[in-house]
Design a protein around this motif. Structure first.
Motif, PDB file in Angstrom:
ATOM      1  N   TRP A 144       7.746   1.203  -8.100  1.00 36.23           N
ATOM      2  CA  TRP A 144       8.664   0.237  -7.511  1.00 36.23           C
ATOM      3  C   TRP A 144       8.183  -0.391  -6.208  1.00 36.23           C
ATOM      4  O   TRP A 144       8.737  -1.407  -5.766  1.00 36.23           O
ATOM      5  CB  TRP A 144      10.004   0.910  -7.272  1.00 36.23           C
ATOM      6  CG  TRP A 144      10.811   1.086  -8.519  1.00 36.23           C
ATOM      7  CD1 TRP A 144      10.873   2.195  -9.324  1.00 36.23           C
ATOM      8  CD2 TRP A 144      11.672   0.116  -9.118  1.00 36.23           C
ATOM      9  NE1 TRP A 144      11.715   1.982 -10.391  1.00 36.23           N
ATOM     10  CE2 TRP A 144      12.225   0.705 -10.285  1.00 36.23           C
ATOM     11  CE3 TRP A 144      12.032  -1.192  -8.785  1.00 36.23           C
ATOM     12  CZ2 TRP A 144      13.122   0.027 -11.105  1.00 36.23           C
ATOM     13  CZ3 TRP A 144      12.925  -1.868  -9.603  1.00 36.23           C
ATOM     14  CH2 TRP A 144      13.452  -1.262 -10.746  1.00 36.23           C
ATOM     15  N   ILE A 145       7.181   0.190  -5.557  1.00 37.98           N
ATOM     16  CA  ILE A 145       6.819  -0.252  -4.210  1.00 37.98           C
ATOM     17  C   ILE A 145       6.390  -1.719  -4.162  1.00 37.98           C
ATOM     18  O   ILE A 145       6.817  -2.479  -3.285  1.00 37.98           O
ATOM     19  CB  ILE A 145       5.737   0.675  -3.594  1.00 37.98           C
ATOM     20  CG1 ILE A 145       5.404   0.267  -2.162  1.00 37.98           C
ATOM     21  CG2 ILE A 145       4.481   0.715  -4.434  1.00 37.98           C
ATOM     22  CD1 ILE A 145       6.511   0.469  -1.186  1.00 37.98           C
ATOM     23  N   LEU A 146       5.579  -2.160  -5.110  1.00 40.94           N
ATOM     24  CA  LEU A 146       5.109  -3.550  -5.061  1.00 40.94           C
ATOM     25  C   LEU A 146       6.224  -4.561  -5.273  1.00 40.94           C
ATOM     26  O   LEU A 146       6.348  -5.515  -4.487  1.00 40.94           O
ATOM     27  CB  LEU A 146       3.981  -3.755  -6.070  1.00 40.94           C
ATOM     28  CG  LEU A 146       2.560  -3.809  -5.495  1.00 40.94           C
ATOM     29  CD1 LEU A 146       1.540  -4.018  -6.601  1.00 40.94           C
ATOM     30  CD2 LEU A 146       2.429  -4.888  -4.439  1.00 40.94           C
ATOM     31  N   PRO A 147       7.038  -4.440  -6.317  1.00 44.72           N
ATOM     32  CA  PRO A 147       8.125  -5.410  -6.446  1.00 44.72           C
ATOM     33  C   PRO A 147       9.092  -5.407  -5.270  1.00 44.72           C
ATOM     34  O   PRO A 147       9.585  -6.456  -4.858  1.00 44.72           O
ATOM     35  CB  PRO A 147       8.818  -5.007  -7.751  1.00 44.72           C
ATOM     36  CG  PRO A 147       8.308  -3.660  -8.104  1.00 44.72           C
ATOM     37  CD  PRO A 147       6.963  -3.541  -7.497  1.00 44.72           C
ATOM     38  N   VAL A 148       9.359  -4.228  -4.706  1.00 43.62           N
ATOM     39  CA  VAL A 148      10.235  -4.161  -3.538  1.00 43.62           C
ATOM     40  C   VAL A 148       9.583  -4.845  -2.343  1.00 43.62           C
ATOM     41  O   VAL A 148      10.222  -5.625  -1.619  1.00 43.62           O
ATOM     42  CB  VAL A 148      10.594  -2.700  -3.213  1.00 43.62           C
ATOM     43  CG1 VAL A 148      11.277  -2.590  -1.852  1.00 43.62           C
ATOM     44  CG2 VAL A 148      11.492  -2.119  -4.299  1.00 43.62           C
ATOM     45  N   LEU A 149       8.307  -4.569  -2.126  1.00 45.07           N
ATOM     46  CA  LEU A 149       7.587  -5.206  -1.017  1.00 45.07           C
ATOM     47  C   LEU A 149       7.598  -6.720  -1.152  1.00 45.07           C
ATOM     48  O   LEU A 149       7.863  -7.448  -0.182  1.00 45.07           O
ATOM     49  CB  LEU A 149       6.140  -4.702  -0.981  1.00 45.07           C
ATOM     50  CG  LEU A 149       5.833  -3.535  -0.055  1.00 45.07           C
ATOM     51  CD1 LEU A 149       4.387  -3.090  -0.240  1.00 45.07           C
ATOM     52  CD2 LEU A 149       6.089  -3.918   1.397  1.00 45.07           C
ATOM     53  N   ARG A 150       7.265  -7.195  -2.315  1.00 46.60           N
ATOM     54  CA  ARG A 150       7.214  -8.648  -2.515  1.00 46.60           C
ATOM     55  C   ARG A 150       8.590  -9.278  -2.261  1.00 46.60           C
ATOM     56  O   ARG A 150       8.696 -10.350  -1.656  1.00 46.60           O
ATOM     57  CB  ARG A 150       6.714  -8.965  -3.920  1.00 46.60           C
ATOM     58  CG  ARG A 150       5.223  -8.679  -4.120  1.00 46.60           C
ATOM     59  CD  ARG A 150       4.713  -9.275  -5.417  1.00 46.60           C
ATOM     60  NE  ARG A 150       3.254  -9.221  -5.491  1.00 46.60           N
ATOM     61  CZ  ARG A 150       2.565  -8.434  -6.310  1.00 46.60           C
ATOM     62  NH1 ARG A 150       3.209  -7.626  -7.144  1.00 46.60           N
ATOM     63  NH2 ARG A 150       1.250  -8.446  -6.308  1.00 46.60           N
ATOM     64  N   LYS A 151       9.621  -8.628  -2.719  1.00 49.01           N
ATOM     65  CA  LYS A 151      10.976  -9.150  -2.544  1.00 49.01           C
ATOM     66  C   LYS A 151      11.363  -9.184  -1.064  1.00 49.01           C
ATOM     67  O   LYS A 151      11.877 -10.187  -0.561  1.00 49.01           O
ATOM     68  CB  LYS A 151      11.968  -8.293  -3.330  1.00 49.01           C
ATOM     69  CG  LYS A 151      13.389  -8.828  -3.354  1.00 49.01           C
ATOM     70  CD  LYS A 151      14.263  -7.936  -4.213  1.00 49.01           C
ATOM     71  CE  LYS A 151      15.667  -8.515  -4.377  1.00 49.01           C
ATOM     72  NZ  LYS A 151      15.692  -9.747  -5.173  1.00 49.01           N
ATOM     73  N   LEU A 152      11.118  -8.087  -0.360  1.00 55.35           N
ATOM     74  CA  LEU A 152      11.543  -7.993   1.030  1.00 55.35           C
ATOM     75  C   LEU A 152      10.698  -8.863   1.945  1.00 55.35           C
ATOM     76  O   LEU A 152      11.228  -9.531   2.853  1.00 55.35           O
ATOM     77  CB  LEU A 152      11.504  -6.535   1.493  1.00 55.35           C
ATOM     78  CG  LEU A 152      12.441  -5.578   0.754  1.00 55.35           C
ATOM     79  CD1 LEU A 152      12.288  -4.169   1.299  1.00 55.35           C
ATOM     80  CD2 LEU A 152      13.891  -6.049   0.846  1.00 55.35           C
ATOM     81  N   LEU A 153       9.396  -8.872   1.743  1.00 55.63           N
ATOM     82  CA  LEU A 153       8.536  -9.701   2.589  1.00 55.63           C
ATOM     83  C   LEU A 153       8.772 -11.182   2.317  1.00 55.63           C
ATOM     84  O   LEU A 153       8.658 -12.015   3.214  1.00 55.63           O
ATOM     85  CB  LEU A 153       7.066  -9.343   2.353  1.00 55.63           C
ATOM     86  CG  LEU A 153       6.653  -7.943   2.814  1.00 55.63           C
ATOM     87  CD1 LEU A 153       5.199  -7.666   2.442  1.00 55.63           C
ATOM     88  CD2 LEU A 153       6.853  -7.778   4.320  1.00 55.63           C
TER      89      LEU A 153
END
Length: 264
Positions: A155-164
């Motif tokens: 989940w880290i990449l999709p969450v990062l992309r969304k938040l950044l």
């Protein structure tokens, strides 16, 4: 985020922690300028402390990779003021912590403090934690079979992309907790408030050493209780990734207003 943006990675579990490896792999998918500045050993529970009585020492382990004899806060300070002072990081990512940083955990957390320090220095920041699998309450490192790193990894990449991609406000950082479930069991993302557990979650536990002398360790003993429906505690309990915006300003404005009215 662009490939040339600079990402600073910090944590409190130490330079060799598995959560940091997961975070680093994700960061390298986003940028070709990733710097790792982390404690040389486990600094869990260091909060926003400084090594006032001890010198900080830095060991270069490789290109853009440093181990610090110091606290997580000092890792952020050293990175920004000394190790990468030629260009400020675009963002600071802290973690991924072994275990939760929910509710009052964030007060004790070196992971959260390292992100907070970055925001104090004018750098957007996000702290990440992987909640224990159900029943796991062991602070010690090495027994990772009861923590689902594969969930954070998924989940880290999709969450990062969304938040950044959403942008981060000045003076605010994000505290992200992945639930202690298998990746496919995660229900999605909730934007939450900081919860509050009943008192008595951190308890000094008396033990006896080989010489018969008493000593104490902190026992993690989360008390049960009803949590606010919008809280980080409830989100993780319901199987969601919790994203809590936290701010530097700790002022209790309503209390201040009440005090001003009473003194008028």
């Amino acid at each position: 985020m662009h490939a040339g943006d600079r990402i600073l990675l910090v944590n409190d579990d130490g330079i060799d922690a598995p959560g940091l490896a997961v975070l680093e792999a994700a960061a390298r998918e986003l940028s070709n300028d990733v710097w790792v500045v982390a404690p040389e050993d486990n600094q869990s529970g260091a909060s926003h402390s400084l090594s006032i009585q001890e010198p900080m020492r830095v060991k270069k382990l490789g290109d853009k990779r440093y181990a610090v004899r110091g606290t997580p806060t000092e890792c952020t300070l050293l990175a920004v003021h000394e190790l990468i002072r030629d260009r400020k990081p675009t963002v600071c990512l802290s973690g991924i912590n072994r275990g939760p940083n929910l509710a009052e955990d964030s007060v004790y957390s070196g992971t959260v403090a390292a992100a907070r320090e970055a925001v104090q220095l004018g750098i957007p920041a996000i702290a990440f934690s992987q909640v224990f699998a159900p029943g796991e309450k062991d602070f010690s490192l090495g027994a990772d079979k009861k923590i689902h790193w594969e969930t954070a990894e998924h989940w880290i990449l999709p969450v990062l992309r969304k938040l950044l991609g959403s942008g981060l406000d000045s003076g605010v950082f994000l505290n992200v907790n992945f639930p202690g479930l298998q990746p496919a069991e995660v229900q999605g993302i909730r934007y939450t408030i900081q919860g509050q557990r009943p008192p008595g979650c951190y308890i000094p536990q008396r033990q006896v050493d080989d010489q018969g002398n008493d000593f104490y360790r902190i026992l993690l003993s989360y008390a049960e209780g009803d949590s606010h429906p919008d809280s980080d505690l409830r989100a993780v309990s319901d199987g969601y990734i919790s994203v809590t915006p936290l701010k530097l300003d700790l002022t209790a404005y309503e209390t201040r207003s009440a005090l001003l009215r009473k003194s008028a």
